[in-house]
Design a protein around this motif. Structure first.
Motif, short mmCIF file in Angstrom:
data_model
loop_
_atom_site.label_atom_id
_atom_site.label_comp_id
_atom_site.label_asym_id
_atom_site.label_seq_id
_atom_site.Cartn_x
_atom_site.Cartn_y
_atom_site.Cartn_z
N UNK A 153 0.78 -1.29 0.06
CA UNK A 153 -0.08 0.04 0.06
C UNK A 153 0.88 1.18 0.15
N UNK A 154 1.91 1.26 0.66
CA UNK A 154 2.83 2.41 0.76
C UNK A 154 3.33 2.70 -0.62
N UNK A 155 3.77 1.48 -1.63
CA UNK A 155 4.32 1.70 -2.73
C UNK A 155 3.23 2.12 -3.88
N UNK A 156 1.90 1.64 -3.48
CA UNK A 156 0.92 2.07 -4.27
C UNK A 156 0.47 3.66 -4.31
N UNK A 157 0.60 4.23 -2.96
CA UNK A 157 0.51 5.65 -2.59
C UNK A 157 1.46 6.48 -3.47
N UNK A 158 2.85 5.90 -3.13
CA UNK A 158 4.00 6.69 -3.87
C UNK A 158 3.90 6.56 -5.46
N UNK A 159 3.55 5.59 -6.04
CA UNK A 159 3.07 5.49 -7.44
C UNK A 159 1.98 6.55 -7.89
N UNK A 160 1.18 6.71 -7.01
CA UNK A 160 -0.29 7.48 -7.17
C UNK A 160 0.23 9.08 -7.02
N UNK A 161 1.25 9.32 -6.35
CA UNK A 161 1.83 10.68 -5.95
C UNK A 161 2.42 11.02 -7.33
N UNK A 162 3.03 10.06 -7.75
CA UNK A 162 4.09 10.32 -9.08
C UNK A 162 3.17 10.53 -10.13
N UNK A 163 2.19 9.86 -10.28
CA UNK A 163 1.30 9.92 -11.25
C UNK A 163 0.55 11.40 -11.47
N UNK A 164 0.21 11.82 -10.11
CA UNK A 164 -0.50 13.29 -9.88
C UNK A 164 0.75 14.33 -10.33
N UNK A 165 1.93 13.97 -9.78
CA UNK A 165 2.56 14.83 -10.41
C UNK A 165 3.04 14.99 -11.66
N UNK A 166 3.02 14.03 -12.57
CA UNK A 166 3.15 13.98 -13.84
C UNK A 166 1.95 14.95 -14.64
N UNK A 167 0.81 14.47 -13.99
CA UNK A 167 -0.31 15.37 -14.54
C UNK A 167 -0.11 16.78 -14.36
N UNK A 168 0.37 17.31 -13.24
CA UNK A 168 0.55 18.72 -13.05
C UNK A 168 1.70 19.34 -13.81
N UNK A 169 2.66 18.43 -14.09
CA UNK A 169 3.77 18.97 -15.12
C UNK A 169 3.22 19.05 -16.51
N UNK A 170 2.32 18.08 -17.08
CA UNK A 170 2.01 18.05 -18.24
C UNK A 170 1.13 19.29 -18.28
N UNK A 171 0.16 19.56 -17.28
CA UNK A 171 -0.69 20.76 -17.67
C UNK A 171 0.06 22.18 -17.69
N UNK A 172 1.32 22.17 -17.21
CA UNK A 172 1.97 23.30 -17.26
C UNK A 172 3.21 23.34 -18.26
N UNK A 173 3.31 22.37 -19.21
CA UNK A 173 4.00 22.39 -20.18
C UNK A 173 4.04 23.59 -21.20
#
Length: 312
Positions: A153-173
């Motif tokens: 579950x800890x690793x799942x949360x880490x991956x989910x956080x990174x996915x959210x970060x990718x979405x934010x970076x893509x939105x600001x490209x």
């Protein structure tokens, strides 16, 4: 202070993960519900089994102690009647004391206790102890499985956080494209690495979860034979006392009417002239014999005993 705060936050995170409390709105904790339910009921059963194991061990000690005491008593001398001799010394009515047990085969008492302990150990206690060993082994696996579930579950949360970060970076490209592309590449690489670890952990968890389930399934199926072991224990104890009783070589039991009725002996009413009737035997009248001893036969479960009834 920062280190202490970090430890507290990490502890709170583990506690929430353990009790399946959602840290994110859409996050669902990994389930181990079927194993936890089976383990809970198996633990309740194990507590009952510990009581059974303790009681059986106590029976063994009690039988050994009781039979040893009975043997000692049977080998002790009966008190003798003494008369005063010509020279003023006490003279026993019998030259040699008579043992309490007489012809009781006292060694059979010792053998019966030893055989009972051996049979209870092999036929009842050993299977019970084997079940408890399997139970404790599964308990250790449950601990490792829970640790693996929390890690997953800890690793799942880490991956989910990174996915959210990718979405934010893509939105600001659009505003900072050059810098955003670098951040995106770094984040994607890190997320891929974390996803690989998460998948390996998920595979390990699924494999161990199935292993624990199979072990609990077998353990629970084995509990159905406890009834047979309980019956076997009672049968062994019964045979032990039957063997001990047989060592006394009692074909007839003599009852004394001087003993109180509360002790289990028949008490004759000197004013009663009613007939004593027994199953399948002759009828006797107590008034018929006057002051002469009357022999009355009583029946109990098709076993017949004689006693001498002294009329008053």
């Amino acid at each position: 202070m920062r280190a202490a705060d970090g430890l507290l936050a990490f502890g709170a995170l583990q506690a929430k993960q353990k009790w399946h409390l959602s840290l994110e709105k859409n996050f669902r904790a990994t389930s181990n519900a079927r194993n936890e339910a089976m383990w809970h009921e198996a633990t309740t059963f194990a507590n009952h089994l510990r009581v059974v194991e303790k009681e059986l061990a106590q029976w063994q000690r009690d039988i050994e102690s009781s039979f040893t005491n009975i043997r000692t008593i049977m080998l002790s001398p009966l008190p003798r009647v003494y008369e005063e001799g010509h020279n003023g010394q006490a003279v026993p009515s019998e030259p040699e004391p008579t043992m309490v047990g007489g012809d009781v085969q006292v060694e059979r008492l010792t053998t019966a206790a030893q055989q009972t302990k051996k049979r209870l150990d092999i036929e009842v206690l050993q299977p019970v102890k084997q079940w408890m060993v399997a139970y404790r082994t599964i308990g250790e696996r449950m601990k490792r499985l829970e640790a693996l579930r929390l890690e997953l579950d800890s690793r799942r949360r880490t991956v989910a956080d990174l996915q959210g970060r990718c979405e934010r970076v893509r939105a600001n490209l659009g505003t900072t494209r050059a810098r955003g592309e670098v951040d995106m590449e770094i984040t994607l690489r890190k997320m891929q690495h974390k996803e690989d670890k998460m998948q390996r952990t998920a595979s390990q968890f699924q494999e161990m979860e199935q292993t624990v389930y199979n072990s609990l399934f077998t353990l629970i199926k084995d509990t159905s034979v406890l009834r047979d072991y309980a019956a076997a224990a009672l049968l062994i104890i019964n045979e032990c006392f039957s063997t001990a009783y047989a060592s006394f070589n009692l074909e007839q039991v003599q009852y004394s009417t001087t003993a109180p009725a509360a002790a289990g002996y028949p008490e004759l009413n000197k004013y009663e002239s009613s007939k004593y009737e027994t199953k399948g035997l002759e009828k006797y009248e107590s008034s018929k014999y006057g002051n002469e001893p009357a022999k009355v036969m009583v029946s109990h479960d098709d076993q017949y005993y004689d006693y001498q009834a002294q009329a008053y």
